[in-house]
Design a protein around this motif. Structure first.
Motif, PDB file in Angstrom:
ATOM      1  N   TYR A  34       0.834  -1.197   0.000  1.00  0.00           N
ATOM      2  CA  TYR A  34       0.000   0.000   0.000  1.00  0.00           C
ATOM      3  C   TYR A  34       0.876   1.257   0.000  1.00  0.00           C
ATOM      4  O   TYR A  34       0.694   2.160  -0.826  1.00  0.00           O
ATOM      5  CB  TYR A  34      -0.932   0.003   1.221  1.00  0.00           C
ATOM      6  N   TRP A  35       1.802   1.319   0.946  1.00  0.00           N
ATOM      7  CA  TRP A  35       2.653   2.505   1.026  1.00  0.00           C
ATOM      8  C   TRP A  35       3.555   2.638  -0.195  1.00  0.00           C
ATOM      9  O   TRP A  35       3.844   3.752  -0.649  1.00  0.00           O
ATOM     10  CB  TRP A  35       3.476   2.500   2.318  1.00  0.00           C
ATOM     11  N   THR A  36       3.990   1.518  -0.750  1.00  0.00           N
ATOM     12  CA  THR A  36       4.795   1.557  -1.968  1.00  0.00           C
ATOM     13  C   THR A  36       3.960   2.093  -3.129  1.00  0.00           C
ATOM     14  O   THR A  36       4.434   2.899  -3.934  1.00  0.00           O
ATOM     15  CB  THR A  36       5.346   0.153  -2.292  1.00  0.00           C
ATOM     16  N   MET A  38       1.397   4.108  -2.891  1.00  0.00           N
ATOM     17  CA  MET A  38       1.193   5.546  -2.685  1.00  0.00           C
ATOM     18  C   MET A  38       2.457   6.332  -3.062  1.00  0.00           C
ATOM     19  O   MET A  38       2.363   7.410  -3.655  1.00  0.00           O
ATOM     20  CB  MET A  38       0.785   5.828  -1.237  1.00  0.00           C
ATOM     21  N   THR A  39       3.610   5.775  -2.762  1.00  0.00           N
ATOM     22  CA  THR A  39       4.869   6.406  -3.184  1.00  0.00           C
ATOM     23  C   THR A  39       4.958   6.410  -4.703  1.00  0.00           C
ATOM     24  O   THR A  39       5.351   7.409  -5.313  1.00  0.00           O
ATOM     25  CB  THR A  39       6.081   5.662  -2.576  1.00  0.00           C
ATOM     26  N   LEU A  99       6.305   4.607  11.555  1.00  0.00           N
ATOM     27  CA  LEU A  99       5.790   5.159  10.294  1.00  0.00           C
ATOM     28  C   LEU A  99       6.554   6.416   9.899  1.00  0.00           C
ATOM     29  O   LEU A  99       6.895   6.591   8.724  1.00  0.00           O
ATOM     30  CB  LEU A  99       4.297   5.480  10.422  1.00  0.00           C
ATOM     31  N   CYS A 102       9.848   5.350   8.539  1.00  0.00           N
ATOM     32  CA  CYS A 102       9.711   4.780   7.187  1.00  0.00           C
ATOM     33  C   CYS A 102       9.484   5.868   6.141  1.00  0.00           C
ATOM     34  O   CYS A 102      10.055   5.814   5.044  1.00  0.00           O
ATOM     35  CB  CYS A 102       8.573   3.768   7.142  1.00  0.00           C
ATOM     36  N   VAL A 103       8.652   6.849   6.467  1.00  0.00           N
ATOM     37  CA  VAL A 103       8.424   7.973   5.547  1.00  0.00           C
ATOM     38  C   VAL A 103       9.723   8.731   5.332  1.00  0.00           C
ATOM     39  O   VAL A 103      10.062   9.087   4.197  1.00  0.00           O
ATOM     40  CB  VAL A 103       7.301   8.896   6.073  1.00  0.00           C
ATOM     41  N   THR A 106      12.040   6.705   3.098  1.00  0.00           N
ATOM     42  CA  THR A 106      11.545   6.731   1.724  1.00  0.00           C
ATOM     43  C   THR A 106      11.794   8.108   1.099  1.00  0.00           C
ATOM     44  O   THR A 106      12.162   8.205  -0.079  1.00  0.00           O
ATOM     45  CB  THR A 106      10.056   6.361   1.678  1.00  0.00           C
ATOM     46  N   GLY A 122      10.876   1.884   0.312  1.00  0.00           N
ATOM     47  CA  GLY A 122       9.550   2.016   0.901  1.00  0.00           C
ATOM     48  C   GLY A 122       8.944   0.665   1.230  1.00  0.00           C
ATOM     49  O   GLY A 122       8.463   0.445   2.342  1.00  0.00           O
ATOM     50  N   PHE A 126       8.393  -0.347   5.195  1.00  0.00           N
ATOM     51  CA  PHE A 126       7.018  -0.439   5.703  1.00  0.00           C
ATOM     52  C   PHE A 126       6.623  -1.886   6.008  1.00  0.00           C
ATOM     53  O   PHE A 126       5.955  -2.155   7.003  1.00  0.00           O
ATOM     54  CB  PHE A 126       6.027   0.190   4.721  1.00  0.00           C
TER      55      PHE A 126
END
Length: 150
Positions: A34-36, A38-39, A99, A102-103, A106, A122, A126
């Motif tokens: 998910y976070w990947t 969004m990146t 989090l 991680c942000v 990234t 990322g 995450f």
């Protein structure tokens, strides 16, 4: 009130946080994905592909919302963190700090490395965070709550 009654009230309040269905083994990878995604959506927009930004972000959101909806249905509740035992709140704060880390990792990769390195950083960071949270941090907090309420 007797101390036994107070203890029972504490136990009942803690129940939604300590009696819950385990997330599947692939859950940390889902969140990492998910976070990947969004990146990747941000990267697509930055490289002049606004349609892909919207498509990627919406797809990621729909997948995550679908999973969360099914998990909530299995759980039967969605407790509020404001009602959580102190041990669970501390675990949640640890996760929020993770989090932020991680942000930051990234973002550094985004500033210094090619897009594929940014996505890899990322995903790995995450996924690792959520594996630690789901398999170590939260279960440790649950064990501390159970021991306190014995």
């Amino acid at each position: 009130m007797e101390s036994n009654q107070l203890l029972e009230i504490d136990r009942l309040a803690a129940t939604p946080f300590i009696e819950y269905p385990a997330t599947p083994s692939w859950y940390p990878a889902l969140i990492g994905g998910y976070w990947t995604a969004m990146t990747g959506a941000i990267l697509a927009g930055r490289h002049g592909h606004p349609v892909w930004t919207v498509v990627i972000a919406l797809a990621a959101l729909l997948v995550l919302m679908g999973y969360l909806r099914s998990y909530r249905a299995r759980w039967g509740t969605w407790p509020l963190m404001s009602n959580a035992p102190a041990e669970i709140r501390r675990a949640y704060i640890t996760n929020l700090r993770g989090l932020i880390l991680c942000v930051a990792l990234t973002a550094v990769a985004f500033a210094l490395a090619p897009w594929f390195v940014t996505l890899a950083v990322g995903f790995v960071s995450f996924t690792t965070l959520y594996w630690l949270y789901e398999r170590r941090i939260y279960p440790g907090a649950v064990a501390r709550v159970k021991a306190r309420l014995k």
